[in-house]
Design an enzyme around this catalytic site. Structure first.
Site, PDB file in Angstrom:
ATOM      1  N   TYR A 100       2.210  -7.438  16.384  1.00 28.23           N
ATOM      2  CA  TYR A 100       2.680  -6.564  15.292  1.00 28.23           C
ATOM      3  C   TYR A 100       3.535  -5.417  15.849  1.00 28.23           C
ATOM      4  O   TYR A 100       4.655  -5.202  15.356  1.00 28.23           O
ATOM      5  CB  TYR A 100       1.484  -6.075  14.449  1.00 28.23           C
ATOM      6  CG  TYR A 100       1.865  -4.993  13.473  1.00 28.23           C
ATOM      7  CD1 TYR A 100       2.684  -5.259  12.382  1.00 28.23           C
ATOM      8  CD2 TYR A 100       1.435  -3.684  13.672  1.00 28.23           C
ATOM      9  CE1 TYR A 100       3.064  -4.246  11.512  1.00 28.23           C
ATOM     10  CE2 TYR A 100       1.807  -2.676  12.798  1.00 28.23           C
ATOM     11  CZ  TYR A 100       2.618  -2.954  11.726  1.00 28.23           C
ATOM     12  OH  TYR A 100       2.996  -1.949  10.868  1.00 28.23           O
TER      13      TYR A 100
ATOM     14  N   TYR B 252       0.823  -1.213   0.000  1.00 32.31           N
ATOM     15  CA  TYR B 252       0.000   0.000   0.000  1.00 32.31           C
ATOM     16  C   TYR B 252       0.863   1.271   0.000  1.00 32.31           C
ATOM     17  O   TYR B 252       0.771   2.111  -0.907  1.00 32.31           O
ATOM     18  CB  TYR B 252      -0.897  -0.064   1.241  1.00 32.31           C
ATOM     19  CG  TYR B 252      -1.775   1.121   1.497  1.00 32.31           C
ATOM     20  CD1 TYR B 252      -2.576   1.666   0.502  1.00 32.31           C
ATOM     21  CD2 TYR B 252      -1.832   1.691   2.773  1.00 32.31           C
ATOM     22  CE1 TYR B 252      -3.410   2.741   0.771  1.00 32.31           C
ATOM     23  CE2 TYR B 252      -2.668   2.756   3.055  1.00 32.31           C
ATOM     24  CZ  TYR B 252      -3.449   3.284   2.047  1.00 32.31           C
ATOM     25  OH  TYR B 252      -4.262   4.341   2.319  1.00 32.31           O
TER      26      TYR B 252
ATOM     27  N   ALA C 103       9.242  -3.302   3.170  1.00 33.56           N
ATOM     28  CA  ALA C 103       8.640  -4.646   3.282  1.00 33.56           C
ATOM     29  C   ALA C 103       8.615  -5.127   4.730  1.00 33.56           C
ATOM     30  O   ALA C 103       9.628  -5.125   5.417  1.00 33.56           O
ATOM     31  CB  ALA C 103       9.419  -5.647   2.427  1.00 33.56           C
TER      32      ALA C 103
ATOM     33  N   LYS D  98       0.149  -8.274  -7.801  1.00 34.12           N
ATOM     34  CA  LYS D  98       1.225  -7.606  -7.063  1.00 34.12           C
ATOM     35  C   LYS D  98       1.978  -6.604  -7.932  1.00 34.12           C
ATOM     36  O   LYS D  98       2.689  -5.746  -7.404  1.00 34.12           O
ATOM     37  CB  LYS D  98       2.230  -8.646  -6.538  1.00 34.12           C
ATOM     38  CG  LYS D  98       1.640  -9.654  -5.589  1.00 34.12           C
ATOM     39  CD  LYS D  98       1.587  -9.106  -4.188  1.00 34.12           C
ATOM     40  CE  LYS D  98       1.060 -10.144  -3.223  1.00 34.12           C
ATOM     41  NZ  LYS D  98       1.203  -9.738  -1.836  1.00 34.12           N
TER      42      LYS D  98
ATOM     43  N   LYS E 173       7.597  -4.611  14.948  1.00 31.65           N
ATOM     44  CA  LYS E 173       8.132  -3.331  14.450  1.00 31.65           C
ATOM     45  C   LYS E 173       9.129  -2.721  15.437  1.00 31.65           C
ATOM     46  O   LYS E 173      10.114  -2.103  15.037  1.00 31.65           O
ATOM     47  CB  LYS E 173       6.988  -2.348  14.167  1.00 31.65           C
ATOM     48  CG  LYS E 173       6.032  -2.793  13.085  1.00 31.65           C
ATOM     49  CD  LYS E 173       6.719  -2.974  11.731  1.00 31.65           C
ATOM     50  CE  LYS E 173       7.061  -1.675  11.055  1.00 31.65           C
ATOM     51  NZ  LYS E 173       7.685  -1.914   9.717  1.00 31.65           N
TER      52      LYS E 173
END
Ligand code: NDP
Length: 323
Positions: free
Chosen positions: A158, A11, A80, A39, A162
């Protein structure tokens, strides 16, 4: 100038590739499967793609996978990383690709003498998951760091991925003398270029697609075009360094529902909050560093409108026929 974008089909990355091509860069874009039209088709048809976009196959978990694509690039944009909120094996699905992937990309950068600066897409979830209380007077800024143990205890997988990935990036870049800058966006919304629905756009789609309740959460919203431009400015502005938080406004889902109601009075929207607890408090996120880079934030209302218009074909037509 030749630059590399990892995870180019995503995105945020799709907008980044579009803006880089528009600015005249030659872009080496990595995807896991270059033969999958879902993709790549939207990338191949961007203005300038025919002459200056080159697709490469690379996987975050494959050692050395990025060596060839990065060698010869002056700039690397590492975007990514898997962004999913429900996973069964957090280590394999989120943490390994985020952390090992970041190190894998940075190792290739360390080998390539051509690389001048690396922009790493981190997140606000690597900034403010530290258990500190929030209220409207609290201003979160780049000096805040999420605490891995807090994420783990709260099963925030998540955010944990990160946080660990950003920590690893700073450690490796310091030890190996690589110039890195991190971009730390909040929840990214705005128009989609790619056909696949991504996690942050789904937060808006859920509200207009028949959900009965809205979550009791205050969210840090930001527009995808501003996020993509911030990546480029962080590369182009020589004095850019450190981290850049990107949040236009923190707003509770109840406020977002009201904004959608004002924009589209005929859409059926969730009437009540998912629980009876007090609303999660809002707070502030400093815009100072982002503004110093040259970022002008699109207002939340604009971002919501752009998202809904872009999601029209993904929404349930019975509910959104009046759009
Ligand atoms: P998308 O889900 O749209 O894109 C994620 C990208 O990561 C995909 O292009 C995917 O590549 C790639 N990827 C995932 N796993 C692997 C792997 N094992 N090997 C190679 N590539 C992989 O996500 P977003 O655009 O939303 O996110 C992009 C970045 O921005 C991420 O780092 C995310 O953490 C960060 N971010 C996103 C926010 C948001 O609200 N959207 C907020 C803050 C940060 P492939 O196409 O090959 O599957």
């Amino acid at each position: 100038e030749v630059v590399c974008v990892t995870g180019a089909s995503g995105y945020i990355a799709s907008w980044l590739v579009k803006l880089l091509l528009h600015r005249g860069y030659t872009v080496r874009a990595t995807v896991r499967d270059p033969s999958d039209p879902k993709k790549t088709e939207h990338l191949r048809t961007l203005d300038g793609a025919g002459e200056r976009l080159h697709l490469f196959k690379a996987d975050l978990l494959e050692e050395g996978s990025f060596d060839d694509v990065i060698d010869g690039c002056a700039g690397v944009f590492h975007t990514a990383s898997p962004f999913y909120l429900s996973v069964t094996d957090p280590q394999a699905e989120l943490i390994d690709p985020a952390v090992k992937g970041t190190l894998n990309v940075l190792k290739s950068c360390a080998k390539a003498s051509s690389v001048k600066r690396v922009i790493v897409t981190s997140s606000m979830v690597a900034v403010e998951q530290n258990g500190r209380p929030k209220n409207p007077d609290v201003v979160v800024d780049e000096t805040w760091f999420s605490i891995p143990e807090f994420c783990e205890k709260s099963k925030l997988w998540y955010p944990l991925s990160k946080t660990l990935a950003e920590e690893a990036a700073w450690k490796f870049s310091k030890e190996n003398g690589i110039d890195i800058v991190t971009i730390n966006p909040g929840m990214v919304i705005g128009p989609l270029l790619q056909p696949i629905l991504n996690t942050s756009s789904a937060t808006i789609l859920n509200l207009i697609n028949g959900s009965k309740t809205f979550p009791n959460a205050s969210v840090r919203w930001v527009n995808v075009k501003d996020v993509a431009l911030a990546h480029i400015l962080a590369y182009e502005v020589p004095s850019a360094s450190g981290r850049y938080c990107l949040v236009e406004r923190v707003a509770h889902y109840s406020e977002v529902v009201e904004i959608i109601r004002d924009l589209y009075p005929s859409i059926e929207l969730p009437e009540k909050c998912a629980d009876d607890k007090p609303y999660a408090p809002i707070y502030q996120v400093s815009k100072e560093r982002a503004k110093s880079l040259g970022v002008n934030f699109s207002p939340l209302e604009t971002s919501i409108k752009e998202t809904i218009e872009s999601l029209r074909d993904k929404a349930d037509p019975k509910r959104t026929k009046h759009l």
